[in-house]
Design an enzyme around this catalytic site. Structure first.
Site, PDB file in Angstrom:
ATOM      1  N   ASP A  92       0.866  -1.167   0.000  1.00 26.21           N
ATOM      2  CA  ASP A  92       0.000   0.000   0.000  1.00 26.21           C
ATOM      3  C   ASP A  92       0.909   1.224   0.000  1.00 26.21           C
ATOM      4  O   ASP A  92       2.107   1.124   0.232  1.00 26.21           O
ATOM      5  CB  ASP A  92      -0.954  -0.010   1.216  1.00 26.21           C
ATOM      6  CG  ASP A  92      -2.150   0.916   0.989  1.00 26.21           C
ATOM      7  OD1 ASP A  92      -2.075   1.779   0.076  1.00 26.21           O
ATOM      8  OD2 ASP A  92      -3.158   0.803   1.717  1.00 26.21           O
TER       9      ASP A  92
HETATM   10  C1  BGC Z   1      -5.011   3.318   0.028  1.00 26.27           C
HETATM   11  C2  BGC Z   1      -5.082   2.332  -1.110  1.00 26.27           C
HETATM   12  C3  BGC Z   1      -4.944   3.058  -2.418  1.00 26.27           C
HETATM   13  C4  BGC Z   1      -3.657   3.837  -2.418  1.00 26.27           C
HETATM   14  C5  BGC Z   1      -3.398   4.593  -3.695  1.00 26.27           C
HETATM   15  C6  BGC Z   1      -3.798   4.217  -0.072  1.00 26.27           C
HETATM   16  O1  BGC Z   1      -3.876   5.249   0.852  1.00 26.27           O
HETATM   17  O2  BGC Z   1      -5.019   2.636   1.256  1.00 26.27           O
HETATM   18  O3  BGC Z   1      -6.292   1.637  -1.067  1.00 26.27           O
HETATM   19  O4  BGC Z   1      -5.005   2.150  -3.474  1.00 26.27           O
HETATM   20  O5  BGC Z   1      -3.676   4.769  -1.348  1.00 26.27           O
HETATM   21  O6  BGC Z   1      -4.292   5.633  -3.845  1.00 26.27           O
END
Ligand code: BGC
Length: 833
Positions: free
Chosen positions: A259
């Site tokens: 993530d």
């Molecule tokens: C989120 C993810 C997301 C990523 C990119 C993160 O803060 O937890 O679900 O895909 O950001 O935007």
């Protein structure tokens, strides 16, 4: 009657059960156009630096506003990759189809609709220049007020598994690589980057992992590792999760990415099985040096790169790529509407108030801000900006047609009025201005419409704010035309605390509901004492090409009462009243309480007291408390229904379609009833969240403890009635085949989702819930129609996890069939040997 069953497992059954069949299933059908490339030969031609560059994100030189980018190696035909969110549609700068929130999809209990939902995103993602989708999200709803509940597929692992598999087939069938997230046990937002989830292996296997396993079996090309720790180890460097389970047991053939900013080390994370750091190479940028200095074997880097290349090859992206489709906004809109209709849940319908009749439309009162400003989707990285979305009020008026009279009042004022000069002493400064750079006295901050500030200009207002009377004020900063920024570029600071910023991706208190003039609305409720001056600052930085609009507004205690009285007065005497109520689920923050926010409960109570024929339409992403439940006739849960939500809502209210959804989450009666009411469980104590409820998540908890929910899992009414009969259960393929009839005994067509639940054997070997969902179907029946329904219960549903393996729970077990988890109509005992 007890029927003896012997689901003695064949070797094939056992293999399937234990996950070995994932090997065969790992390559799901993908429309292939390009030839297969010799990935190992390609790997041999890459320099170490090139290999490492494929293992972390970088800044996109030609960004389309998506979340992530990985550069390619053009000399070898390895393409750059663009990775976009997310769960409800493609999130880029351009507009895209805003589908209903995944919780609405979950409410359909329809894997085929999940496939079509995925296909819309898959095609559009490819058309918009994306290669990888950061979705689906399939973390189980454990905490009813968790910020991202709307993004996920409910509280039951079997349901989530069926839907996520369908969705992945849809996404990848269009050639977009799906990323199932967030692996694993990422179930709330509070301290999400650091929290340590303490969870036992059985609970992981039975509750939190099945949907991920199903995603792998459906062929997901990528997995996203979660922010949190699991049993003391970061999920993004967790050898047991990333290698032991994902690779060795499930035979996952794709790659794992972290993530965003969830990687905490270089070589240890890579060695644990985390292949790609996102969004930048903060840690993985040093992998080449680690190899050169002998700390890391190059073969570990090769393994990770091979995983990425294998997927690029599988999707036809190597050696020249594949053609991109054209976008299909009309097709997207059709599917968005169909799913909004199918996922709508009719929670209550006393006196059959819904669907509304013609006579009701002759004098209908509609209350609530989200009737006039549509709540399309939840916040954070799942937010999609559609080209347009009408309001439910407009859709109702249009569908009701001539002869109808539909009046509206906000009831809950989210917008307020500009803070008057009498309450402000302000100076304003224009940054970087030739003239006007010096502070000047200013009155209100109200630069909207024709009075907007020049595009690209930058301003600060500083001074004091003084309330005329003591009370709770909603202070609002409203704006448009701010320069895009992670934290928002139009902000309000009171007493040194930033209490609102417009357009911030995460946090910032930006509402999902625009003002009537289309401005983004942010802010907080603060207690102000009469006559006490508070330091206040408003700052705004505009983007080139768009006028900068900024307004400092408030809702005074008096204005709040007036809005409530106005709504009740309008409702009194009308034929029927319709209240739209909402909550705002968003990434980055859990809801502070289960209650509806913004003082909506007293407004609903007042309207219901004024009009005995009141219906409530809910636009919430998850459960809310309903102290007014007994005072209203009807409740229609529309969730965050996407860009076609207004049209779908009006169609259902007017009877042009029937609600076809069932709750994928339990709605509790009281906050203290929820499974995570103890602080050790949520939000955790000392940085640890103890999942000590074990497998008793969602309805399993309510059933095990005999707690009456407000609305149970699986609940959802129709505009007609259904009768169940003729149950028969037999052993089939290591599981069960459950057959029964469902008849529509009413006068309207309807959709029913019959559900099969399985009870534990007497004196179970491990604590088991009284009932667990074991299968379901979705049937549309004409008036008077009776249908034979057969539901397959998979072998896994008969097992529990113990001592490192799936074990058959033998003995007499009850098969229940019903219309919800608490409306069980048929039962049969079977003996599992
Ligand atoms: C989120 C993810 C997301 C990523 C990119 C993160 O803060 O937890 O679900 O895909 O950001 O935007």
């Amino acid at each position: 009657m007890a029927e003896a069953l012997n689901p003695s497992l064949t070797r094939r059954d056992a293999a399937r059960l234990l996950g070995a069949a994932a090997v065969a299933a790992a390559v799901a059908p993908v429309r292939r156009t390009a030839r297969r490339v010799d990935v190992d030969a390609l790997l041999r031609q890459l320099t170490l630096e090139e290999k490492v560059s494929l293992l972390h994100g970088a800044t996109d030189p030609a960004s389309k506003g998506q979340a992530g980018y990985v550069p390619g190696v053009p000399r070898l035909g390895i393409p750059e990759l663009r990775l976009a969110d997310g769960p409800a549609g493609v999130r880029v700068t351009a507009s895209a189809t805003a589908l209903p929130a995944p919780v609405a999809l979950a409410s359909t209990f329809a894997p085929d609709l999940a496939r079509r939902f995925g296909a819309v995103i898959g095609r559009e993602g490819r058309a918009l220049g994306m290669d990888v989708l950061l979705s689906p999200m399939t973390n189980i709803v454990r905490v009813p007020q968790a910020g991202r509940n709307f993004e996920t597929l409910g509280e039951d692992p079997l349901l989530a598994a069926a839907l996520v598999a369908g969705e992945i087939r849809g996404i990848q069938g269009e050639g977009l690589i799906a990323t199932v997230k967030h692996y694993a046990a990422n179930n709330f937002e509070n301290a999400r980057q650091t929290i340590d989830v303490k969870v036992d292996e059985r609970t992981l296997r039975e509750i939190y992992l099945p949907a991920f396993e199903a995603a792998v079996q459906a062929g997901a090309g990528a997995v996203m590792a979660a922010y949190n720790h699991v049993n003391g180890v970061y999920a993004a460097e967790h050898p047991h999760l990333l290698t032991g389970i994902l690779r060795d047991e499930w035979h996952f053939g794709g790659w794992v990415m972290s993530d965003w900013y969830a990687t905490h080390s270089g070589a240890p994370a890579l060695t644990a099985g985390m292949d790609m750091e996102m969004p930048f190479g903060v840690n993985y940028g040093g992998l080449a040096a680690a190899v050169s200095s002998g700390q890391l074997a190059e073969s570990v880097v090769d393994t990770a790169v091979r995983r990425v290349l294998v997927q690029l090859d599988r999707f036809g992206l190597l050696g020249g790529g594949r053609p991109r489709p054209s976008p299909d906004p009309a097709g997207g809109a059709r599917t968005a509407k169909e799913i909004a209709l199918a996922g709508a849940v009719l929670l209550r319908n006393e006196r059959d108030l819904l669907p509304l009749r013609r006579a009701d439309l002759a004098d209908l009162v509609v209350i609530g801000p989200t009737a006039a400003s549509p709540l399309v989707g939840g916040g954070g990285s799942a937010r999609v900006i559609p080209a347009s979305a009408q309001s439910p009020l407009a859709a109702l008026r249009r569908q009701a047609g001539p002869g109808s009279r539909i009046r509206w009042a906000t009831g809950v004022d989210l917008e307020g009025v500009p803070v008057p000069d009498s309450a402000l002493v302000l100076q304003r400064t224009q940054q970087g201005a030739q003239q006007g750079g010096a502070p000047q006295a200013a009155a209100q901050v109200d630069h909207t419409g024709a009075d907007a500030l020049p595009a690209g200009s930058s301003w600060t207002w500083t001074g004091t704010l003084t309330a005329p009377e003591t009370g709770d004020y909603d202070l609002r900063i409203q704006g448009a035309g701010g320069v895009p920024s992670f934290n928002g570029s139009i902000s309000l600071t009171l007493d040194g605390v930033r209490i609102g910023s417009v357009g911030a991706l995460i946090g910032g208190n930006s509402s999902l509901i625009a003002t009537s003039g289309g401005l983004t609305n942010a802010g907080a409720t603060v207690r102000l004492e009469a006559g006490v001056a508070k330091p206040v600052t408003v700052a705004a930085t505009g983007v080139a090409g768009t006028p900068l609009q900024v307004r400092l507004a408030w809702v005074t205690p008096r204005r709040r009462q007036e809005a409530l009285r106005e709504a009740a007065a309008l409702a009194k005497g009308a034929r029927a009243a319709l209240v739209f109520a909402f909550n705002e689920g968003t990434e980055g923050a859990d809801r502070p309480a289960l209650a509806l926010p913004n003082g909506q409960d007293p407004v609903i109570g007042a309207v219901a007291a004024a009009n005995a024929r009141t219906a409530v339409v809910l636009n919430t992403g998850d459960p809310v408390l309903m102290p007014w439940v007994g005072g209203v006739c009807s409740i229609l849960q529309m969730w965050y229904p996407g860009q076609e939500g207004a049209d779908a809502t009006a169609t259902l209210l007017l009877g042009g379609a029937v609600p076809g959804g069932k709750l994928p989450v339990t709605f509790p009666r009281r906050a203290e009833d929820v499974p995570t009411a103890q602080p050790e469980r949520y939000p955790g104590v000392g940085g640890v969240a103890d999942y000590s409820e074990g497998v008793l998540v969602g309805y399993r908890h309510y059933d095990a403890h005999g707690i009456e929910p407000l609305f149970p899992f699986g609940h959802g009414l129709s505009y007609t009635r259904f009768q169940y009969g003729g149950l028969s259960v037999r052993a089939a393929g290591g599981g069960l085949s459950v057959s029964f009839t469902v008849a529509n005994t009413g006068r309207r067509a309807g959709i029913e989702v019959p559900q099969v639940y399985l009870g534990p054997p007497p004196g179970p070997p491990v604590p088991m819930p009284p009932r667990a969902l074991a299968g379901f179907a979705r049937v549309r029946l004409s008036p008077g129609e009776r249908r034979l329904v057969t539901v397959t219960v998979p072998p896994r549903a008969l097992h529990y996890w113990s001592d490192g393996r799936w074990t058959l729970a033998r003995g007499r077990r009850t098969v229940h069939v019903g219309s919800s988890s608490r409306d069980l109509r048929l039962r049969q005992e079977v003996t599992v040997r």
